[in-house]
Design a protein around this motif. Structure first.
Motif, short mmCIF file in Angstrom:
data_model
loop_
_atom_site.label_atom_id
_atom_site.label_comp_id
_atom_site.label_asym_id
_atom_site.label_seq_id
_atom_site.Cartn_x
_atom_site.Cartn_y
_atom_site.Cartn_z
N THR A 129 -33.06 11.50 -3.87
CA THR A 129 -32.85 10.21 -4.35
C THR A 129 -34.43 9.53 -4.86
O THR A 129 -35.22 10.39 -4.69
N ARG A 130 -34.40 8.83 -5.74
CA ARG A 130 -35.78 8.07 -5.98
C ARG A 130 -35.66 6.79 -6.06
O ARG A 130 -34.66 6.15 -6.28
N ALA A 176 -31.49 11.33 -7.70
CA ALA A 176 -32.52 11.88 -8.10
C ALA A 176 -32.24 12.39 -9.66
O ALA A 176 -32.90 12.40 -10.63
#
Length: 249
Positions: free
Chosen positions: A197-198, A111
């Motif tokens: 996370t992305r 992220a």
């Protein structure tokens, strides 16, 4: 002679998993963990007296356990190829195999990362020194990733960057902890850690990411096994799967 580690795993599973008529053992791909836990609870509520015991891992090791005699009633893998191997080995009850869900392969970043890759070719850049993926021989997501990278002509460019995980969830953890610069997971896994996370982009795959389910031929609970598979494919099971980001078959 030293006993192979996989055989020890299967024997341990055989000793610990229950064999009572009303207890159903379901071996399912790691990426199904959250959704299947809810499906199991819903199935038990709809079928008083029945209990579902889950065994989650990468699809390859789950198949190895079944081959080595682990007492499994239902097998749900994250790809058709692993289920094909199960069928070729005559480990499935005839006529019980069916696709029940689909997914998508994505590249995720920590992220905090400021990188903005838009395609596989961007991963060859200097910003991506460590890239995680499942071991292609045993983890379907890893096989999808390896095939996509090869199809894009990037196998040599990325070869030195790979960090391999034993399951798609382990890969997700590597990314969430910032131990790698990027990782290949399923879209449903990426949704589990939205704050850590992305998703950078969806990876094109040559074949759909599809999930089959089947009764194991050696099951001692054939009726319950078929009933659970039908529940997964039914309205309530499908609604739960879709809440976790899976698509209908």
């Amino acid at each position: 002679m030293k006993t192979p580690r996989r055989l020890l795993t299967a024997l341990a599973l055989a000793c610990t998993l229950p064999l009572h008529a009303q207890e159903l053992v379901v071996s399912a791909a790691a990426s199904l963990g959250n959704a299947f836990q809810q499906i199991g609870a819903a199935y038990e509520k709809a079928n008083p007296g029945r209990k579902v015991i889950f065994n989650f891992a990468a699809s390859g090791p789950l198949l190895a356990q079944i081959q080595q005699g682990a007492p499994v009633d239902v097998f749900a893998s994250a790809d058709q190829a692993t289920m094909d191997r199960a069928a070729s080995a005559r480990l499935l009850a005839e006529g019980t195999r069916a696709e029940f869900a689909r997914n998508a392969l994505v590249v995720v970043l920590p992220a905090a990362s400021t990188a903005k890759p838009a395609s596989l070719k961007d991963l060859a850049g200097a910003d991506y020194k460590r890239i995680a993926a499942g071991t292609a021989a045993t983890v379907p997501a890893g096989k999808y990733a390896a095939d996509a990278v090869a199809q894009a002509g990037l196998a040599d460019a990325l070869r030195a960057k790979w960090i391999y995980g034993e399951s798609v969830r382990q890969v997700l953890n590597y990314v969430a902890r910032g131990e790698v610069d990027a990782g290949f997971v399923y879209r449903t896994d990426a949704l589990i850690e939205p704050g850590k996370t992305r998703i950078a982009f969806t990876v094109p795959t040559a074949t759909p990411v599809s999930y089959p389910i089947a009764q194991v031929a050696a099951s001692r609970n054939a009726e319950s096994a078929r009933a659970f598979a039908a529940f997964v494919r039914g309205a309530e099971g499908q609604a739960i799967l879709q809440r976790f980001g899976f698509s209908p078959p």
